[in-house]
Design a protein around this motif. Structure first.
Motif, PDB file in Angstrom:
ATOM      1  N   THR A 267       9.970  -3.102  -3.768  1.00  0.00           N
ATOM      2  CA  THR A 267      10.764  -2.132  -4.510  1.00  0.00           C
ATOM      3  C   THR A 267       9.818  -1.208  -5.262  1.00  0.00           C
ATOM      4  OG1 THR A 267      12.494  -3.784  -4.808  1.00  0.00           O
ATOM      5  CG2 THR A 267      12.575  -1.864  -6.258  1.00  0.00           C
ATOM      6  N   ASP A 268      10.001   0.093  -5.101  1.00  0.00           N
ATOM      7  CA  ASP A 268       9.211   1.050  -5.872  1.00  0.00           C
ATOM      8  C   ASP A 268      10.157   2.006  -6.605  1.00  0.00           C
ATOM      9  OD1 ASP A 268       9.742   3.480  -4.330  1.00  0.00           O
ATOM     10  OD2 ASP A 268       8.324   2.746  -2.846  1.00  0.00           O
ATOM     11  N   THR A 269       9.596   2.862  -7.412  1.00  0.00           N
ATOM     12  CA  THR A 269      10.417   3.714  -8.287  1.00  0.00           C
ATOM     13  C   THR A 269      10.562   5.139  -7.772  1.00  0.00           C
ATOM     14  OG1 THR A 269       8.470   4.120  -9.641  1.00  0.00           O
ATOM     15  CG2 THR A 269       9.945   2.362 -10.346  1.00  0.00           C
ATOM     16  N   ARG A 270      10.401   5.333  -6.482  1.00  0.00           N
ATOM     17  CA  ARG A 270      10.587   6.659  -5.880  1.00  0.00           C
ATOM     18  C   ARG A 270      11.713   6.590  -4.864  1.00  0.00           C
ATOM     19  NH1 ARG A 270       6.820  10.849  -6.287  1.00  0.00           N
ATOM     20  NH2 ARG A 270       8.598  11.953  -5.441  1.00  0.00           N
ATOM     21  N   GLY A 271      12.934   6.416  -5.336  1.00  0.00           N
ATOM     22  CA  GLY A 271      14.081   6.367  -4.455  1.00  0.00           C
ATOM     23  C   GLY A 271      14.313   7.661  -3.705  1.00  0.00           C
TER      24      GLY A 271
ATOM     25  N   PRO B 220       3.793   7.326 -12.412  1.00  0.00           N
ATOM     26  CA  PRO B 220       2.897   6.858 -13.478  1.00  0.00           C
ATOM     27  C   PRO B 220       3.649   6.027 -14.526  1.00  0.00           C
ATOM     28  CG  PRO B 220       2.414   9.135 -12.953  1.00  0.00           C
ATOM     29  CD  PRO B 220       3.673   8.767 -12.188  1.00  0.00           C
ATOM     30  N   GLY B 221       3.056   4.894 -14.875  1.00  0.00           N
ATOM     31  CA  GLY B 221       3.646   4.014 -15.871  1.00  0.00           C
ATOM     32  C   GLY B 221       4.634   3.008 -15.302  1.00  0.00           C
ATOM     33  N   ARG B 222       4.891   3.065 -13.995  1.00  0.00           N
ATOM     34  CA  ARG B 222       5.819   2.121 -13.366  1.00  0.00           C
ATOM     35  C   ARG B 222       5.124   1.440 -12.205  1.00  0.00           C
ATOM     36  NH1 ARG B 222      11.167   5.902 -13.076  1.00  0.00           N
ATOM     37  NH2 ARG B 222      11.376   6.192 -15.314  1.00  0.00           N
ATOM     38  N   ASP B 223       5.460   0.205 -11.992  1.00  0.00           N
ATOM     39  CA  ASP B 223       4.864  -0.588 -10.926  1.00  0.00           C
ATOM     40  C   ASP B 223       5.856  -0.788  -9.800  1.00  0.00           C
ATOM     41  OD1 ASP B 223       2.229  -1.415 -10.888  1.00  0.00           O
ATOM     42  OD2 ASP B 223       2.540  -2.944 -12.406  1.00  0.00           O
ATOM     43  N   PHE B 224       5.410  -1.442  -8.741  1.00  0.00           N
ATOM     44  CA  PHE B 224       6.317  -1.856  -7.679  1.00  0.00           C
ATOM     45  C   PHE B 224       6.550  -3.358  -7.809  1.00  0.00           C
ATOM     46  CE2 PHE B 224       2.236  -2.723  -5.733  1.00  0.00           C
ATOM     47  CZ  PHE B 224       2.458  -3.847  -4.953  1.00  0.00           C
ATOM     48  N   LYS B 225       7.577  -3.853  -7.135  1.00  0.00           N
ATOM     49  CA  LYS B 225       7.903  -5.280  -7.169  1.00  0.00           C
ATOM     50  C   LYS B 225       7.903  -5.814  -5.741  1.00  0.00           C
ATOM     51  CE  LYS B 225      12.163  -7.111  -7.609  1.00  0.00           C
ATOM     52  NZ  LYS B 225      13.473  -7.396  -8.195  1.00  0.00           N
TER      53      LYS B 225
ATOM     54  N   THR C 272       0.834  -1.208   0.000  1.00  0.00           N
ATOM     55  CA  THR C 272       0.000   0.000   0.000  1.00  0.00           C
ATOM     56  C   THR C 272       0.862   1.248   0.000  1.00  0.00           C
ATOM     57  OG1 THR C 272      -1.819  -1.134   1.095  1.00  0.00           O
ATOM     58  CG2 THR C 272      -1.781   1.269   1.266  1.00  0.00           C
ATOM     59  N   ASN C 273       1.923   1.247   0.807  1.00  0.00           N
ATOM     60  CA  ASN C 273       2.834   2.396   0.813  1.00  0.00           C
ATOM     61  C   ASN C 273       3.489   2.590  -0.548  1.00  0.00           C
ATOM     62  OD1 ASN C 273       2.332   3.237   3.397  1.00  0.00           O
ATOM     63  ND2 ASN C 273       4.239   2.464   4.254  1.00  0.00           N
ATOM     64  N   ALA C 274       3.881   1.500  -1.195  1.00  0.00           N
ATOM     65  CA  ALA C 274       4.500   1.610  -2.518  1.00  0.00           C
ATOM     66  C   ALA C 274       3.527   2.207  -3.525  1.00  0.00           C
ATOM     67  CB  ALA C 274       4.987   0.240  -2.993  1.00  0.00           C
ATOM     68  N   ILE C 275       2.273   1.783  -3.457  1.00  0.00           N
ATOM     69  CA  ILE C 275       1.263   2.307  -4.380  1.00  0.00           C
ATOM     70  C   ILE C 275       0.943   3.762  -4.063  1.00  0.00           C
ATOM     71  CG2 ILE C 275      -1.180   2.126  -5.036  1.00  0.00           C
ATOM     72  CD1 ILE C 275      -0.818  -0.961  -4.551  1.00  0.00           C
ATOM     73  N   THR C 276       0.815   4.082  -2.784  1.00  0.00           N
ATOM     74  CA  THR C 276       0.387   5.417  -2.366  1.00  0.00           C
ATOM     75  C   THR C 276       1.509   6.446  -2.433  1.00  0.00           C
ATOM     76  OG1 THR C 276      -1.191   4.387  -0.862  1.00  0.00           O
ATOM     77  CG2 THR C 276      -0.700   6.706  -0.486  1.00  0.00           C
ATOM     78  N   HIS C 277       2.690   6.072  -1.996  1.00  0.00           N
ATOM     79  CA  HIS C 277       3.771   7.054  -1.845  1.00  0.00           C
ATOM     80  C   HIS C 277       4.945   6.833  -2.798  1.00  0.00           C
ATOM     81  CE1 HIS C 277       1.759   8.353   1.797  1.00  0.00           C
ATOM     82  NE2 HIS C 277       1.751   7.101   2.223  1.00  0.00           N
TER      83      HIS C 277
END
Length: 119
Positions: free
Chosen positions: A55-59, A35-40, A26-31
């Motif tokens: 893993t998300d794309t907001r380092g 757009p256009g990238r998913d979490f793993k 949920t944190n990966a999706i919310t924060h």
């Protein structure tokens, strides 16, 4: 959820790991969403430990426990250890470990107190 079915196939407890997976996802999706990238989500089990990694794309957005939300408060209460590390640019990995050699707490055993958490 596929993650729960994987835990079930390994014969592992479902409630506590499932809650941690839900909160970190949920944190990966919310924060952590771009757009256009998913979490793993990755699950690794050894004889003694279950490692949950999201893993998300907001380092650039490092999660921390805050005065709003409760996700990371639950993760901190339920996991034996958790943290954040850099992933492949531009990603970050939020991880949590659970010992499989001790009895896992039930969610109802965790005092929640004041809401806190989030990314």
């Amino acid at each position: 959820m596929l993650a729960i079915e994987q835990l079930r196939s390994w014969g592992l407890p479902l409630e506590v790991p499932g809650q941690i997976i839900a909160e970190l996802s949920t944190n990966a999706i919310t924060h952590g969403r771009v757009p256009g990238r998913d979490f793993k989500l990755a699950l690794t089990v050894t004889r003694e430990t279950l490692l949950i990694e999201v893993t998300d794309t907001r380092g650039d957005r490092i999660p921390e426990i805050r005065d709003t939300g409760r996700g990371l408060v639950l993760v901190e209460a339920l996991a034996d250890r958790w943290g954040v590390r850099e992933g492949p640019v531009p990603s970050k990995v939020v991880w949590a470990e659970l010992s499989l050699t001790r009895s896992l707490p039930r969610r109802s055993d965790i005092p929640l107190g004041e809401p806190a958490g989030g990314c």
